[in-house]
Design an enzyme around this catalytic site. Structure first.
Site, PDB file in Angstrom:
ATOM      1  CD  GLN A 207      -2.600  -1.349   2.791  1.00  0.00           C
ATOM      2  OE1 GLN A 207      -2.696  -2.229   3.237  1.00  0.00           O
ATOM      3  NE2 GLN A 207      -3.154  -0.044   3.033  1.00  0.00           N
ATOM      4  CD  GLU A 242      -0.316   2.787   7.020  1.00  0.00           C
ATOM      5  OE1 GLU A 242      -1.330   2.498   7.155  1.00  0.00           O
ATOM      6  OE2 GLU A 242       0.179   3.650   7.148  1.00  0.00           O
ATOM      7  NE  ARG A 320      -6.915   7.001  12.365  1.00  0.00           N
ATOM      8  CZ  ARG A 320      -7.411   8.000  11.627  1.00  0.00           C
ATOM      9  NH1 ARG A 320      -8.736   8.064  11.950  1.00  0.00           N
ATOM     10  NH2 ARG A 320      -6.752   8.837  10.976  1.00  0.00           N
ATOM     11  CD  GLU A 725      -9.074   3.427   7.700  1.00  0.00           C
ATOM     12  OE1 GLU A 725      -8.925   4.552   7.424  1.00  0.00           O
ATOM     13  OE2 GLU A 725      -8.268   2.869   8.549  1.00  0.00           O
TER      14      GLU A 725
HETATM   15  N1  MTE Z   1     -11.281  -2.625   0.215  1.00  0.00           N
HETATM   16  C1  MTE Z   1     -10.827  -3.611  -0.273  1.00  0.00           C
HETATM   17  N2  MTE Z   1     -11.622  -4.360  -1.262  1.00  0.00           N
HETATM   18  N3  MTE Z   1      -9.453  -4.224   0.008  1.00  0.00           N
HETATM   19  C2  MTE Z   1      -8.988  -3.558   0.540  1.00  0.00           C
HETATM   20  O1  MTE Z   1      -7.804  -3.993   1.069  1.00  0.00           O
HETATM   21  N4  MTE Z   1      -8.595  -1.717   2.577  1.00  0.00           N
HETATM   22  C3  MTE Z   1      -9.226  -0.901   3.529  1.00  0.00           C
HETATM   23  C4  MTE Z   1     -10.255   0.017   2.439  1.00  0.00           C
HETATM   24  N5  MTE Z   1     -11.187  -0.934   1.744  1.00  0.00           N
HETATM   25  C5  MTE Z   1      -9.395  -2.316   1.499  1.00  0.00           C
HETATM   26  C6  MTE Z   1     -10.525  -1.999   1.319  1.00  0.00           C
HETATM   27  C7  MTE Z   1      -8.617   0.262   4.153  1.00  0.00           C
HETATM   28  S1  MTE Z   1      -7.804  -0.501   5.381  1.00  0.00           S
HETATM   29  C8  MTE Z   1      -8.082   1.381   3.623  1.00  0.00           C
HETATM   30  S2  MTE Z   1      -7.363   2.407   4.652  1.00  0.00           S
HETATM   31  C9  MTE Z   1      -8.997   1.919   2.505  1.00  0.00           C
HETATM   32  O2  MTE Z   1      -9.639   0.909   1.517  1.00  0.00           O
HETATM   33  C10 MTE Z   1      -7.834   2.375   1.461  1.00  0.00           C
HETATM   34  O3  MTE Z   1      -8.342   2.757   0.304  1.00  0.00           O
HETATM   35  P1  MTE Z   1      -8.942   4.205  -0.040  1.00  0.00           P
HETATM   36  O4  MTE Z   1      -8.301   4.973   0.766  1.00  0.00           O
HETATM   37  O5  MTE Z   1      -8.765   4.358  -1.315  1.00  0.00           O
HETATM   38  O6  MTE Z   1     -10.362   4.006   0.239  1.00  0.00           O
HETATM   39  N1  HPA Z   2      -4.063   6.013   9.403  1.00  0.00           N
HETATM   40  C1  HPA Z   2      -3.782   4.901   8.651  1.00  0.00           C
HETATM   41  N2  HPA Z   2      -2.489   4.858   8.394  1.00  0.00           N
HETATM   42  C2  HPA Z   2      -1.485   5.720   9.084  1.00  0.00           C
HETATM   43  C3  HPA Z   2      -1.973   6.629   9.658  1.00  0.00           C
HETATM   44  C4  HPA Z   2      -3.443   6.837   9.967  1.00  0.00           C
HETATM   45  O1  HPA Z   2      -3.843   7.779  10.572  1.00  0.00           O
HETATM   46  N3  HPA Z   2      -0.824   7.423  10.093  1.00  0.00           N
HETATM   47  C5  HPA Z   2       0.108   6.806   9.619  1.00  0.00           C
HETATM   48  N4  HPA Z   2      -0.246   5.637   8.806  1.00  0.00           N
HETATM   49 MO1  MOS Z   3      -5.867   1.423   6.027  1.00  0.00          MO
HETATM   50  S1  MOS Z   3      -5.805   0.480   7.997  1.00  0.00           S
HETATM   51  O1  MOS Z   3      -5.522   2.805   6.721  1.00  0.00           O
HETATM   52  O2  MOS Z   3      -4.678   0.836   5.352  1.00  0.00           O
END
Ligand code: MTE
Ligand code: HPA
Ligand code: MOS
Length: 774
Positions: A207, A242, A320, A725
């Site tokens: 990521q 991440e 958080r 999330e």
């Molecule tokens: N959706 C799918 N299908 N697969 C994933 O791995 N990760 C989640 C969410 N939705 C995820 C998902 C997490 S932890 C986050 S932070 C966000 O997607 C990240 O993507 P975005 O910022 O584009 O929403």
């Molecule tokens: N959210 C998700 N990932 C992160 C953050 C957060 O607030 N800070 C650093 N990595």
């Molecule tokens: Mo989502 S836990 O911030 O990759």
């Protein structure tokens, strides 16, 4: 190309994920599908089988002489820095030299002609250890005097000690909340191809390509400009990729540069689960004061987390948790502290919600405590404690940010209505009163989730757009695709900007070569940040096109506009392709790099004050469950969800995110249990013992709606809100409904204090405990 009157696939339209068809047909390419150059080697990690020990010696001779083995990499092979810590704390060696700190810790890597040979050889190390005592959970580690992995955070507002002196009711208790494995379908993988000089290209499933790039550079002892990291897509990340990919990238790159051959590393599922971090489990001590109406007067909370052997992202994760320990509720007097506890376990990491869910569930437990103590419906207590509106003195969070965009009242009211909560709750109470073996429960729980990285500098993004002279568009941005649909949404933004059909835009892999210094695709901020950066790039090119159009026709710039797949210049309407060709011939620059940084946010961690979040996303869910009081087994009968994504960029994708997040949140709180034995070995390291929800575990009736009236009051991309999330925490309604069903066996006089996950065993034990206390 087409000459339509509307743009196909612009923003706010339902559009399927750009890879959906390829994915179901098996044609979507993942890292492991990339054609391997001749001579590709395969790496596998050799891991410790003790939880804590001093390394006296490591005899790898049998490993080296095993069939097919080409080399073995240890800390001695690292030309640069032996560290992959994501926060610069320098506490996470790639391979240890002195101590083993958890069972399953990578010690060395075998490189062999085949993956199977590497995997077999990795078992053959002969280790000489001085065994040290270990502590696995945050309570025993604290008692054993183990240090914290990073500085704790304290949030405080009001006169907490004074307030406790005058409260009508006071409850002090503890809650244990379990962790969670990410269970992405595609596990960790890195594939490194060496180049000339110091160069190396790493294809991987991360990521955070920029961080992987910088880590590989540090480990190799070369500048970042020698390293390229590429990610076309991940088969899920959920936070598990991440930071945890750093080690795999470093190992593949080390091997590739040392041996001059391509090296791929892909742990099997068991090693993926034992060697990489998970959601933090927490032990939460709360002290709660409230009045006769159920209004909270004072809260004190201590949040101890199992962080594992290194800091990784545990600082921001535990922060958080505190930021969300209020959920949607106003605490007049509050003190919250975190305890990021070092333990002899794998280093825990980001997981959807990033500590937020562990904070929210504590708030919901406190609501339950009040409801059972006063004999009220928990929903009534929730409503009595919601944040207020500007000017009513009930809008300040424990971190001194004003809640300015509160819509939780409307969300909950609408859901209460559409889910027919009151009538169903009454029917359930009547049914339970008959004293049957099957008991039911219903709960309606709210979510408020802060959007932005709390590390303020992470809130930036870049994008690169090329318009080729045939009118086709190449889109690149710093975000990564993990199934969430980010690439689709950003391409919709670009389609809208140019007023061209979505299929004219080529979605490309994420690469550190095109957009530098990107942030992790995390904190749900992917489309907020990259959507804005892409829009910035598109606007720059459009500006040049407008200038050219006006000059070439001798009209004012106001007379130029972008119509669906055409450009209108005065009285003339030119097809987009033809116009682009014209612009090219006139030497207009058709490429631009865009940039965005989130405004308004700031955070002073030492003071515990600031505006860490640009805005909040809200939602609520209502779940009904039935439990078998003789076995503890249960099922979810019905769930209704109303979730706020502002003005959705793509409602159908957002709905998918909401449903998926709910199910994942429900899994965390019900069936997904991590279990370590007394030697510190994780025994739930495969789907045979670690149970994620199945299709058959979904609610029998499942109604998901987006709050279509919502619009972000901040200037986010097309007024949308982040979706990744926040809906994870909607799963809490299942947990609270289970709690109500359990409480029925003691006539709702006692708060069941279920710990999470509420596995059937835990439900049964709670039923027995409550029955015995009657
Ligand atoms: N959706 C799918 N299908 N697969 C994933 O791995 N990760 C989640 C969410 N939705 C995820 C998902 C997490 S932890 C986050 S932070 C966000 O997607 C990240 O993507 P975005 O910022 O584009 O929403
Ligand atoms: N959210 C998700 N990932 C992160 C953050 C957060 O607030 N800070 C650093 N990595
Ligand atoms: Mo989502 S836990 O911030 O990759």
């Amino acid at each position: 190309m087409k000459d339509n009157t509307t743009v196909q696939g612009a923003v706010h339209q339902d559009l399927k994920h750009d890879s959906a068809i390829k994915q179901v047909q098996g044609r979507a390419e993942y890292t492991d599908d990339i054609a391997e150059p001749a001579g590709t080697l395969h790496a596998y990690l050799g891991a410790s089988n003790v939880a804590h020990a001093k390394i006296r010696g490591m005899d790898l001779s049998r490993v080296r002489s095993a069939p097919g083995v080409v080399d073995v990499l240890t800390a001695d092979d690292i030309p640069g820095v032996n560290d992959v810590s994501p926060t610069g704390k320098h506490d996470e060696p790639v391979f240890p030299t002195e101590k083993v700190e958890f069972h399953g810790q990578p010690l060395f890597a075998v490189i062999a002609e085949t993956r199977d040979a590497a995997r077999r050889a990795a078992e053959l190390a002969e280790m000489d250890y001085d065994i040290l005592p270990h502590a696995l959970d945050p309570v025993s580690a604290h008692e054993a005097g183990m240090p914290l992995v990073t500085d704790p955070l304290k949030l405080e507002r009001g006169d907490v000690d004074g307030a406790f002196g005058g409260v009508a009711h006071r409850i002090q208790a503890q809650m244990t909340v379990g962790g969670q494995d990410h269970m992405y379908l595609e596990g960790h993988i890195a594939f490194a191809i060496p180049g000339e000089d110091d160069d190396v290209i790493v294809h991987c499933s991360t990521q955070h390509p920029s961080e992987a790039q910088h880590m590989v550079a540090h480990v190799l002892g070369v500048p970042s400009n020698a390293v390229v990291v590429n990610v076309r897509r991940m088969g899920g990340g959920f936070g598990g990729k991440e930071s945890q990919m750093n080690l795999f990238c470093a190992v593949a790159a080390l091997g590739a540069k040392k041996l001059g051959r391509a090296v791929k590393i892909r742990p099997d599922r068991d090693q993926d689960m034992t060697a990489t971090g998970k959601r933090h489990d927490f032990v939460i001590d709360y002290d709660l004061g409230f009045d006769d109406e159920g209004r909270i007067q004072a809260v004190e909370g201590q949040f101890a987390a199992r962080c594992g052997w290194t800091s990784d992202l545990s600082g921001p994760v535990t922060d958080r948790a505190l930021f969300h320990a209020d959920n949607a509720y106003y605490y007049p007097n509050v003190r919250l502290t975190s305890r990021p506890q070092k333990t002899n376990t794998v280093s825990n990491t980001a997981f959807r919600g990033f500590g937020g869910p562990q904070g929210v569930i504590a708030a919901e437990r406190m609501i339950e405590e009040i409801a059972y103590a006063l004999g009220k419906d928990p929903l009534e207590v929730r409503k009595a404690n919601f944040y207020g509106e500007a000017g009513d003195g009930r809008t300040l969070t424990p971190y001194h940010q004003e809640v300015e965009d509160n819509v939780i009242g409307r969300i909950v009211e609408e859901l209460e209505d559409s889910a027919d909560y009151q009538a169903r709750r009454k029917a359930i109470l009547d049914e339970n009163a008959k004293g049957g073996i099957i008991r039911r429960g219903i709960a309606l729980t709210p979510v408020k989730f802060g959007i932005s990285f709390t590390a303020t500098w992470y809130n930036q993004a870049g994008a690169l757009i090329h318009v080729y002279n045939d009118g086709s568009i190449h889109l690149n941005h710093g975000g990564t695709e993990m199934g969430q649909g980010l690439n689709t949404k950003v391409a919709q933004v670009v389609a809208e900007a140019f007023q061209v059909d979505f299929d004219r835009i080529k979605i490309t892999k994420t690469t550190t070569e095109k957009v530098p210094n990107t942030s992790a695709t995390a904190a749900s901020s992917g489309s907020d940040l990259n959507g804005m950066a892409a829009l910035d790039a598109a606007e720059q090119i459009k500006e040049r096109l407008v200038t050219f159009a006006a000059e070439s026709r001798g009209v004012s710039e106001d007379a130029v506009s972008f119509a669906p797949n055409r450009v209108v210049i005065g009285d003339e309407s030119v097809a987009f392709d033809a116009f682009i060709k014209e612009a090219y011939m006139a030497r207009v620059h058709l490429s631009a790099a865009g940039f965005y940084k989130t405004p308004k946010i700031h955070w002073d961690r030492a003071a515990g004050k600031g505006r860490p979040f640009y805005y909040y996303a809200y939602g609520a869910s209502c779940s009904e469950v039935a439990i078998d009081t003789l076995t503890g087994e249960y099922r979810v009968e019905r769930t209704d969800i109303l979730h706020d994504v502002g003005k959705s960029l793509n409602p159908i994708l957002d709905k998918g995110q909401v449903e998926g997040a709910f199910i994942q949140g429900m899994g965390w709180l019900t069936t997904e249990e991590l279990w370590w034995d007394d030697k510190g070995a994780l025994r739930t390291h495969a789907p045979s013992t670690y149970k994620i929800p199945l299709a058959s575990d979904r609610p029998r009736i499942f109604n998901t709606n987006l709050a279509d009236w919502s619009e972000n009051r901040e200037m986010t991309i097309k007024r949308s809100k982040a979706v990744g999330e926040p809906p994870f925490m909607l799963g809490i309604s299942v947990f609270e409904a289970l709690s109500m069903a359990v409480a029925s066996v003691a006539d709702y006089r006692e708060c069941p204090r279920l710990d999470a996950p509420a596995t059937p065993e835990r439900v049964l034990m709670a039923v027995e405990r409550l029955k015995a206390s009657q």
